[in-house]
Motif scaffolding. Structure first.
Motif, PDB file in Angstrom:
ATOM      1  N   SER A 189      13.022  -2.616  -1.916  1.00  0.00           N
ATOM      2  CA  SER A 189      11.813  -3.424  -2.230  1.00  0.00           C
ATOM      3  C   SER A 189      10.429  -2.982  -1.912  1.00  0.00           C
ATOM      4  CB  SER A 189      12.201  -4.723  -1.268  1.00  0.00           C
ATOM      5  OG  SER A 189      12.046  -4.261   0.138  1.00  0.00           O
ATOM      6  N   GLY A 190      10.343  -1.702  -1.757  1.00  0.00           N
ATOM      7  CA  GLY A 190       9.170  -1.016  -1.281  1.00  0.00           C
ATOM      8  C   GLY A 190       8.528  -1.017   0.030  1.00  0.00           C
ATOM      9  N   GLY A 191       8.085  -0.116   0.422  1.00  0.00           N
ATOM     10  CA  GLY A 191       7.565   0.206   1.639  1.00  0.00           C
ATOM     11  C   GLY A 191       8.596   0.882   2.602  1.00  0.00           C
ATOM     12  N   VAL A 192       8.386   1.010   4.062  1.00  0.00           N
ATOM     13  CA  VAL A 192       8.924   1.603   5.078  1.00  0.00           C
ATOM     14  C   VAL A 192       9.539   0.603   5.949  1.00  0.00           C
ATOM     15  CG1 VAL A 192       8.975   3.050   6.729  1.00  0.00           C
ATOM     16  CG2 VAL A 192       7.610   3.651   4.685  1.00  0.00           C
ATOM     17  N   GLY A 193      10.870   0.602   6.366  1.00  0.00           N
ATOM     18  CA  GLY A 193      11.489  -0.257   6.960  1.00  0.00           C
ATOM     19  C   GLY A 193      10.958  -0.350   8.618  1.00  0.00           C
ATOM     20  N   LEU A 229      -1.775   4.019  11.318  1.00  0.00           N
ATOM     21  CA  LEU A 229      -1.928   5.477  11.390  1.00  0.00           C
ATOM     22  C   LEU A 229      -1.131   5.603  10.015  1.00  0.00           C
ATOM     23  CD1 LEU A 229      -1.734   6.934  14.899  1.00  0.00           C
ATOM     24  CD2 LEU A 229      -3.811   6.372  13.478  1.00  0.00           C
ATOM     25  N   PHE A 230      -0.049   5.176   9.957  1.00  0.00           N
ATOM     26  CA  PHE A 230       0.748   5.378   8.582  1.00  0.00           C
ATOM     27  C   PHE A 230      -0.015   4.840   7.276  1.00  0.00           C
ATOM     28  CE2 PHE A 230       5.396   5.870   8.111  1.00  0.00           C
ATOM     29  CZ  PHE A 230       5.437   6.254   6.752  1.00  0.00           C
ATOM     30  N   GLU A 231      -0.699   4.012   7.458  1.00  0.00           N
ATOM     31  CA  GLU A 231      -1.217   3.396   6.179  1.00  0.00           C
ATOM     32  C   GLU A 231      -2.577   4.356   5.953  1.00  0.00           C
ATOM     33  OE1 GLU A 231      -0.860   1.280   4.008  1.00  0.00           O
ATOM     34  OE2 GLU A 231       0.567  -0.056   4.741  1.00  0.00           O
ATOM     35  N   VAL A 232      -3.180   4.656   6.893  1.00  0.00           N
ATOM     36  CA  VAL A 232      -4.592   5.765   6.671  1.00  0.00           C
ATOM     37  C   VAL A 232      -4.087   6.919   6.168  1.00  0.00           C
ATOM     38  CG1 VAL A 232      -6.329   6.612   8.067  1.00  0.00           C
ATOM     39  CG2 VAL A 232      -6.042   4.266   8.320  1.00  0.00           C
ATOM     40  N   ALA A 233      -2.909   7.566   6.843  1.00  0.00           N
ATOM     41  CA  ALA A 233      -2.477   9.072   6.423  1.00  0.00           C
ATOM     42  C   ALA A 233      -2.154   8.879   5.112  1.00  0.00           C
ATOM     43  CB  ALA A 233      -1.279   9.363   7.308  1.00  0.00           C
ATOM     44  N   TYR A 234      -1.376   7.735   4.584  1.00  0.00           N
ATOM     45  CA  TYR A 234      -0.914   7.814   3.103  1.00  0.00           C
ATOM     46  C   TYR A 234      -2.336   7.654   2.164  1.00  0.00           C
ATOM     47  CZ  TYR A 234       1.508   6.121  -1.002  1.00  0.00           C
ATOM     48  OH  TYR A 234       2.105   6.053  -2.351  1.00  0.00           O
ATOM     49  N   GLY A 285       3.455  11.205   0.827  1.00  0.00           N
ATOM     50  CA  GLY A 285       3.651  10.617  -0.227  1.00  0.00           C
ATOM     51  C   GLY A 285       5.096  10.583  -0.361  1.00  0.00           C
ATOM     52  N   GLU A 286       5.531   9.958  -1.701  1.00  0.00           N
ATOM     53  CA  GLU A 286       7.010   9.743  -1.894  1.00  0.00           C
ATOM     54  C   GLU A 286       7.659  11.071  -2.702  1.00  0.00           C
ATOM     55  OE1 GLU A 286       4.720   7.877  -3.015  1.00  0.00           O
ATOM     56  OE2 GLU A 286       4.687   5.947  -2.298  1.00  0.00           O
ATOM     57  N   MET A 287       8.682  11.093  -2.130  1.00  0.00           N
ATOM     58  CA  MET A 287       9.680  12.111  -2.851  1.00  0.00           C
ATOM     59  C   MET A 287      10.898  11.658  -3.233  1.00  0.00           C
ATOM     60  SD  MET A 287      10.682  15.943  -1.238  1.00  0.00           S
ATOM     61  CE  MET A 287      11.562  17.332  -2.378  1.00  0.00           C
ATOM     62  N   PRO A 327       9.319 -10.250   6.214  1.00  0.00           N
ATOM     63  CA  PRO A 327       8.312  -9.420   6.767  1.00  0.00           C
ATOM     64  C   PRO A 327       7.637  -8.516   6.053  1.00  0.00           C
ATOM     65  CG  PRO A 327      10.603  -8.882   7.591  1.00  0.00           C
ATOM     66  CD  PRO A 327      10.687 -10.054   6.511  1.00  0.00           C
ATOM     67  N   ILE A 328       6.410  -8.465   6.307  1.00  0.00           N
ATOM     68  CA  ILE A 328       5.564  -7.413   5.429  1.00  0.00           C
ATOM     69  C   ILE A 328       5.680  -5.956   6.010  1.00  0.00           C
ATOM     70  CG2 ILE A 328       3.206  -6.883   4.554  1.00  0.00           C
ATOM     71  CD1 ILE A 328       2.598  -9.888   4.901  1.00  0.00           C
ATOM     72  N   SER A 329       6.444  -5.067   5.405  1.00  0.00           N
ATOM     73  CA  SER A 329       6.449  -3.636   5.891  1.00  0.00           C
ATOM     74  C   SER A 329       5.281  -2.772   5.552  1.00  0.00           C
ATOM     75  CB  SER A 329       7.817  -3.083   5.468  1.00  0.00           C
ATOM     76  OG  SER A 329       7.639  -3.150   4.012  1.00  0.00           O
ATOM     77  N   VAL A 330       5.235  -1.490   6.059  1.00  0.00           N
ATOM     78  CA  VAL A 330       4.246  -0.462   5.766  1.00  0.00           C
ATOM     79  C   VAL A 330       4.471   0.023   4.454  1.00  0.00           C
ATOM     80  CG1 VAL A 330       3.326   1.857   6.388  1.00  0.00           C
ATOM     81  CG2 VAL A 330       4.235  -0.051   8.159  1.00  0.00           C
ATOM     82  N   LEU A 331       3.521   0.217   3.736  1.00  0.00           N
ATOM     83  CA  LEU A 331       3.234   0.630   2.548  1.00  0.00           C
ATOM     84  C   LEU A 331       3.906  -0.321   1.372  1.00  0.00           C
ATOM     85  CD1 LEU A 331       3.967   4.560   2.816  1.00  0.00           C
ATOM     86  CD2 LEU A 331       1.770   3.414   3.159  1.00  0.00           C
ATOM     87  N   SER A 332       4.172  -1.368   1.617  1.00  0.00           N
ATOM     88  CA  SER A 332       4.523  -2.483   0.854  1.00  0.00           C
ATOM     89  C   SER A 332       3.278  -3.238   0.008  1.00  0.00           C
ATOM     90  CB  SER A 332       5.244  -3.676   1.553  1.00  0.00           C
ATOM     91  OG  SER A 332       4.538  -4.448   2.168  1.00  0.00           O
ATOM     92  N   ALA A 333       3.761  -3.541  -1.347  1.00  0.00           N
ATOM     93  CA  ALA A 333       2.862  -4.247  -1.831  1.00  0.00           C
ATOM     94  C   ALA A 333       2.063  -5.503  -1.418  1.00  0.00           C
ATOM     95  CB  ALA A 333       3.285  -4.669  -3.461  1.00  0.00           C
ATOM     96  N   GLU A 334       2.922  -6.103  -0.593  1.00  0.00           N
ATOM     97  CA  GLU A 334       2.275  -7.359   0.123  1.00  0.00           C
ATOM     98  C   GLU A 334       1.264  -7.177   1.011  1.00  0.00           C
ATOM     99  OE1 GLU A 334       5.458  -6.692  -0.087  1.00  0.00           O
ATOM    100  OE2 GLU A 334       6.312  -8.266  -1.458  1.00  0.00           O
ATOM    101  N   ALA A 335       0.926  -5.873   1.257  1.00  0.00           N
ATOM    102  CA  ALA A 335      -0.234  -5.734   2.093  1.00  0.00           C
ATOM    103  C   ALA A 335      -1.357  -5.252   1.363  1.00  0.00           C
ATOM    104  CB  ALA A 335       0.008  -4.458   3.183  1.00  0.00           C
ATOM    105  N   GLU A 336      -1.297  -5.274   0.158  1.00  0.00           N
ATOM    106  CA  GLU A 336      -2.714  -4.838  -0.706  1.00  0.00           C
ATOM    107  C   GLU A 336      -3.695  -6.070  -0.871  1.00  0.00           C
ATOM    108  OE1 GLU A 336      -1.497  -3.509  -4.440  1.00  0.00           O
ATOM    109  OE2 GLU A 336      -0.233  -1.760  -3.955  1.00  0.00           O
ATOM    110  N   ARG A 337      -4.806  -5.765  -0.461  1.00  0.00           N
ATOM    111  CA  ARG A 337      -5.919  -6.839  -0.502  1.00  0.00           C
ATOM    112  C   ARG A 337      -7.081  -6.019  -1.384  1.00  0.00           C
ATOM    113  NH1 ARG A 337      -2.270  -9.155   0.306  1.00  0.00           N
ATOM    114  NH2 ARG A 337      -1.882 -11.053   1.867  1.00  0.00           N
ATOM    115  N   ALA A 338      -7.386  -6.475  -2.510  1.00  0.00           N
ATOM    116  CA  ALA A 338      -8.755  -5.735  -3.196  1.00  0.00           C
ATOM    117  C   ALA A 338      -9.922  -5.785  -2.220  1.00  0.00           C
ATOM    118  CB  ALA A 338      -8.747  -6.398  -4.588  1.00  0.00           C
TER     119      ALA A 338
END
Length: 820
Positions: free
Chosen positions: A301-305, A326-331, A337-339, A399-410
C-alpha cells in the motif's frame, strides 16, 4: 462617480501597473491579453483570496471597515473608514489606519480616489461576513428591519433577553453571525428550559433549543431556511449594538503581539543548536547503516511498516516520531531510495521493493559535518510532507506510515517558512513560547494560520529536534539558512529547486557559520590498554571510514568510543588490510602508545587468518596444516557441511562457497577465499545501494507564483498595453472585416478578387488597410496593417503598433477595407 477597475488600471503609468503585478504576481500567469482581462482576473475569487492571504490582521480589519461603510452606490472614503476604525474604546492611530488603506490600494483591493473608494469585486464572495457581522436587517426580514430601525426598542428587547438567549447572541456577535438550528428548536415550546444540542457545524457549537425560539420570535435572529432544520443569522444592526464595548470591528491591534520572555544569550542558543546538529547527523548515519544491514521493505500500500520503524527506533535509542522525522528527511535529501527486487530476493525480503541508502549517501558521508547537516536541513524545509502525521489514522481509519502518500501536504514547506520567519523577525536570542508563536502567526497572516495550529506546533518541535533552533530560539546559522532559501525564492533562478550551493564547490554562509560552532574534526585517536579507542571529537571522514572497518562502535557523544575486537580485526583483514597495515594505522592515528595487547591481538588474528583456503569445486577447503583440517573435519558444529577429505590438505563439501565460509566463521575459524590460481581474494563486503536520487534543496510549492524582477514586469506591462491597443483597434474595425453585417461607413470590398485589388493598391500607396482573415483555428479575426508585398500566395504586412511583420495566406483573407 465610481468607475470600473479596468478604467483605473488603464490610467495607471507603467511603473505603477508593474508595482501591482509585483505585489500580486499571480496576475501575470498567464499574461493577460489586455487591461480588461487583467481587471477581470484581479477581481476573481482565486486571485483575491491569494491577495487576502498575505495581509495581516489589522489590514484585514480596515478592509472590513471599508466594506461596512459602503454607501448605496458601493463607494466609501478614507474618512469614513477612519471614523469606524477609531470608534472603539481603544482607537488606533490615524496614521496606522491610513497606512493600511494605502496597503490595500497598492494591491487594488481598494481603488479610486480617497473620497470615492471602491471595494474590488470578489472580496464579498471570498469573505461574505465583514468583521464577522451579518447582513443588514433590511436584506433579511422586514419585521427585523422594523425592530432595528427603532434603536430604543432594540435595546429594550436585548435587555429583556433571558441569560441563555443572551449567551447565544454574544456567541454569534463575536462571529460568524450564522448558526445551524437543531431539529425542532424553533417549534419547541418556550418552557424556559435550555436544550443543549450537538456542536453546530457553522458557528462552532452555539447552544440551541428554546432560547433560539425566543430570539426568533423577537426578531433578534432571522430564520434563513424552511423545514424543521435550518439556519439563523444575526442581523448586522444587532451585532453592532452587542459590540458596543469592543467597537464595530472588534479589538484592533496595529502591531504584532509582544513576546514576554527575556532574550537568551545568543552564544548559548547557538551552542545548544550545534550540539543537536551533531546528534542529528550521527543518528541519521546510524539509521542509514542499519538500513544497509537490513533494508526496510516497502508495503504494497506504500510506505514503510510500523515494525521496521520500531526496529530502527530501538536501534537508535529514539522515540518513533523522531525516527520517522529522520527517515522522511533522509529520503527527501536523496540519501535513501527504493530498489526493485527480482527473483529470489522477492521471496527473501517479502516484497517487490525495499528502502536502501543510495549512492548519494557515500558522497554525504565524505563531506564535513556542517555540510551534512545543511543538506538535511534544506531537505526538511523543502519537503512537501508532514512527518507529524505519521502514526495517526487516515480517513479510512488506517495508520499513516513513513513515506506513505497520506503524509503528503503541499502546504508543509510554506508552514515551516512561516514559523521560522516569525522567529527570524524577533531579536536574536528571543525564545517565544509555542502559544506566543501561534499568536504572532495569527496576526501576521490570519487567513493562512487559522486551522493549522497543530501543524505549526509540529514545526517548532521538528526545528528543535533537527537543531534549527536551540533553547527555543532560532540559531544564527538557522537564520542564515532561512535567508538563503528566501533569497533563492525571490531570485527565481532555480524554479525546480534542484540546485544546491554545494554544487558550486564553495561552502555556503550557513556551513561556514556552523563550522565555527562545531568542534574541529580530529584525525587522531587515543588507544587505551583495554583495547578501547577514544576519538576526542568528531572524526574526519577518512578516520571515520577506517574506524568503521577496524573497530566496533560502542558509544557516541563529544568523544566517541570504539573497541578493537578479534571480529573487527578479522573484518579488517578480510577487507584487504595486512597485519603490518594495521600496526602502521594504529601508530599513525594514536596519540598514545599502542598497547602491547593490541599488537598481540592483531598478530594472533593475522596468524590464523588465511590458514584455511576456500575455493569453489562444490566447494573445497585447503590448508597446509593437516592437523587444522583434521580439527575442522571432526568439528561437530560443521557436520551439516558433510566434509570429505580428498587429500591430506584438501576437504570438499557439496555446498556453495558462501555458505561454507559463513559456517566456518561462525565456528570461530578464519577462512579466506582464493581464486582459481590459488591467490587469496580479499575485498570489503559489497554494500547494496538504491539508485541515486536528487535531493530537492528548495521548496517547490505547486501554488506558488514566480516573482519577476521589475525590468521583466515592465516588459509584461508593455505586452498588456499592446494587447489593449489591439483590442481597441479591433473594436474600430469595419463590420464586414469582423464578419458582422455592415454598418454606416465606407463601402467595404468583400469579394476575394476585389480584396486583392485593394491590397495591391495599398502596397503601392503604402496605406493602412483593415484585413479580415480566417486564422488557423477557423475563427474570424481582423488586423490593421500596412501591406509591404504580395507574392507566392502570401501577403506580408507590418503592424504599426507592434512594429512586427506578419504573413497572411491569401486564400484565408476574407475582406479588405482601406483605413480612413
Amino acid at each position: 462617480m465610481t468607475t470600473s477597475l479596468a478604467d483605473h488600471l488603464r490610467a495607471l503609468p507603467d511603473e505603477s501597473l508593474a508595482a501591482l503585478l509585483q505585489l500580486r504576481p499571480d496576475l501575470v500567469v498567464p499574461v493577460p491579453a489586455d487591461v480588461s482581462a487583467l481587471a477581470l482576473r484581479a477581481q476573481s475569487r482565486v486571485s483575491v483570496a491569494r491577495a487576502l492571504d498575505g495581509l495581516d490582521q489589522f489590514t484585514l480589519q480596515i478592509l472590513d471597515a471599508a466594506r461596512l461603510t459602503r454607501g448605496p452606490e458601493g463607494a466609501t472614503s478614507t474618512d469614513q473608514i477612519l471614523a469606524m476604525a477609531t470608534a472603539g474604546p481603544q482607537p488606533p492611530a490615524p496614521t496606522a489606519v491610513r497606512t493600511a488603506v494605502d496597503r490595500l490600494r497598492a494591491r487594488f483591493l481598494l481603488y479610486g480616489p480617497e473620497h470615492d473608494l471602491c471595494v474590488a469585486g470578489g472580496i464579498d464572495e471570498v469573505s461574505p461576513y465583514p468583521a464577522g457581522l451579518g447582513r443588514p436587517a433590511a436584506e433579511l426580514d422586514p419585521r427585523a428591519a422594523a425592530l432595528c430601525a427603532d434603536p430604543a426598542k432594540l435595546r429594550r428587547t436585548l435587555l429583556s433577553a433571558p441569560p441563555s438567549a443572551r449567551a447565544v447572541l454574544d456567541r454569534l456577535a463575536a462571529g460568524p453571525p450564522v448558526g445551524t438550528v437543531a431539529p425542532g428548536a424553533l417549534e419547541a415550546p418556550a418552557t424556559g428550559a435550555e436544550d443543549v444540542l450537538p456542536p453546530d457545524l457553522v458557528n462552532g457549537g452555539a447552544p440551541t433549543g428554546s432560547p433560539i425560539r425566543w430570539l426568533a420570535e423577537h426578531r433578534l435572529l432571522v430564520r434563513m431556511s424552511g423545514g424543521r432544520n435550518g439556519t439563523v443569522e444575526l442581523p448586522r444592526e444587532v451585532g453592532l449594538v452587542l459590540r458596543r464595548d469592543t467597537g464595530p470591528l472588534g479589538p484592533l491591534r496595529t502591531s504584532p503581539p509582544v513576546v514576554s520572555g527575556p532574550p537568551r544569550e545568543v552564544k548559548s542558543v547557538d551552542s545548544a543548536g550545534a550540539g543537536q546538529t551533531m546528534e542529528v547527523v550521527r543518528h541519521t548515519e546510524a539509521m542509514l547503516e542499519a538500513l544497509t544491514a537490513e533494508p526496510a521493505p516497502v508495503l504494497r500500500s506504500g510506505g514503510v511498516g510500523v515494525r521496521d520503524l520500531r526496529r530502527l527506533a530501538r536501534g537508535l535509542g529514539l522515540d518513533e516520531p523522531a525516527t520517522a522525522l529522520l527517515f522522511e528527511v533522509a529520503y527527501a535529501a536523496g540519501l535513501t531510495g527504493e530498489m526493485e527486487l527480482t527473483g529470489a530476493a522477492t521471496t527473501r525480503y517479502g516484497g517487490d521493493q525495499q528502502i536502501l541508502p543510495t549512492g548519494g549517501y557515500e558522497v554525504w558521508r565524505a563531506v564535513s559535518l556542517a555540510q551534512r547537516w545543511e543538506q538535511l536541513a534544506r531537505a526538511w524545509m523543502s519537503m512537501p510532507r508532514q512527518a507529524g502525521l505519521i502514526g495517526q489514522r487516515d480517513d479510512r481509519d488506517r495508520p499513516i506510515s513513513v513515506l506513505s502518500a497520506e503524509a503528503e501536504r503541499a502546504g508543509a514547506p510554506a508552514a515551516r517558512r512561516a514559523v521560522l520567519a516569525v522567529l527570524a523577525d524577533l531579536a536574536p536570542g528571543t525564545a517565544p513560547t509555542t502559544d506566543e508563536v501561534l499568536e504572532l502567526l495569527d496576526w501576521r497572516a490570519p487567513r493562512r494560520a487559522r486551522g493549522r495550529e497543530a501543524a505549526h506546533r509540529e514545526v517548532l518541535a521538528e526545528a528543535a529536534t533537527l537543531g534549527v533552533t536551540g533553547l527555543g530560539a532560532l540559531t544564527s546559522y538557522g537564520r542564515l539558512l532561512l535567508a538563503e532559501l528566501t533569497e533563492a525564492d525571490e531570485r527565481g533562478d532555480d524554479p525546480l529547486g534542484l540546485r544546491s550551493d554545494a554544487e558550486s564547490g564553495d561552502a555556503s554562509t550557513t556551513v561556514r557559520a556552523l563550522d565555527g560552532l562545531l568542534p574541529a574534526p580530529v584525525d587522531h585517536v587515543l588507544v587505551q590498554a583495554d583495547l578501547t579507542v577514544v576519538v576526542p571529537g568528531p572524526p574526519d571522514p577518512a578516520l571515520a571510514a577506517e574506524l568503521d572497518v577496524v573497530a566496533e562502535h560502542e558509544s557516541a557523544g563529544g568523544a566517541s568510543v570504539h573497541r578493537v575486537t578479534p571480529a573487527s580485526v578479522r573484518r579488517a583483514l578480510d577487507a584487504g588490510y595486512t597485519a603490518d597495515d594495521l600496526h602502521a594505522l594504529f601508530r599513525r592515528r594514536s596519540r598514545t602508545p599502542v598497547p602491547q595487547g593490541l599488537t598481540y591481538l592483531v598478530d594472533d588474528v593475522a596468524r590464523k587468518h588465511g590458514g584455511l583456503r576456500v575455493g569453489s569445486a562444490g566447494a573445497y577447503v585447503r590448508s597446509d596444516d593437516e592437523a587444522l583440517l583434521t580439527e575442522v573435519q571432526a568439528d561437530r558444529r560443521l557436520e551439516p557441511l558433510a566434509f570429505r577429505r580428498l587429500a591430506p590438505t584438501v576437504l570438499v563439501t557439496p555446498y556453495q562457497v558462501n555458505r561454507m565460509l559463513t559456517a566456518l566463521r561462525d565456528a570461530g575459524y578464519a577462512p579466506v577465499p582464493e581464486d582459481a590460481g590459488g591467490a587469496m581474494v580479499l575485498a570489503r563486503p559489497k554494500t547494496r545501494r538504491a539508485p541515486a536520487r536528487t535531493a530537492i534543496s528548495r521548496a517547490v510549492d505547486p501554488l506558488a507564483t514566480p516573482k519577476l524582477p521589475m525590468p521583466r514586469l515592465l516588459g509584461v506591462v508593455e505586452q498588456i498595453r499592446r494587447g489593449e491597443a489591439a483590442a481597441r483597434a479591433a473594436r474600430r474595425a469595419p463590420a464586414v472585416v469582423r464578419g458582422a453585417p455592415a454598418a454606416a461607413g465606407p463601402a467595404p470590398v468583400s469579394g476575394h478578387g476585389d480584396a486583392l485589388a485593394v491590397l495591391q493598391q495599398a502596397v503601392r500607396d503604402k496605406a493602412l488597410v483593415w484585413v479580415g482573415y480566417v486564422d488557423a483555428h477557423g475563427a474570424t479575426a481582423s488586423r490593421l496593417v500596412r501591406p509591404v508585398s504580395i507574392g507566392a500566395g502570401y501577403l506580408r504586412a507590418e503592424d504599426d503598433r507592434t512594429e512586427m511583420l506578419h504573413t497572411f495566406a491569401l486564400h484565408r483573407i476574407t475582406a479588405a477595407v482601406l483605413e480612413e
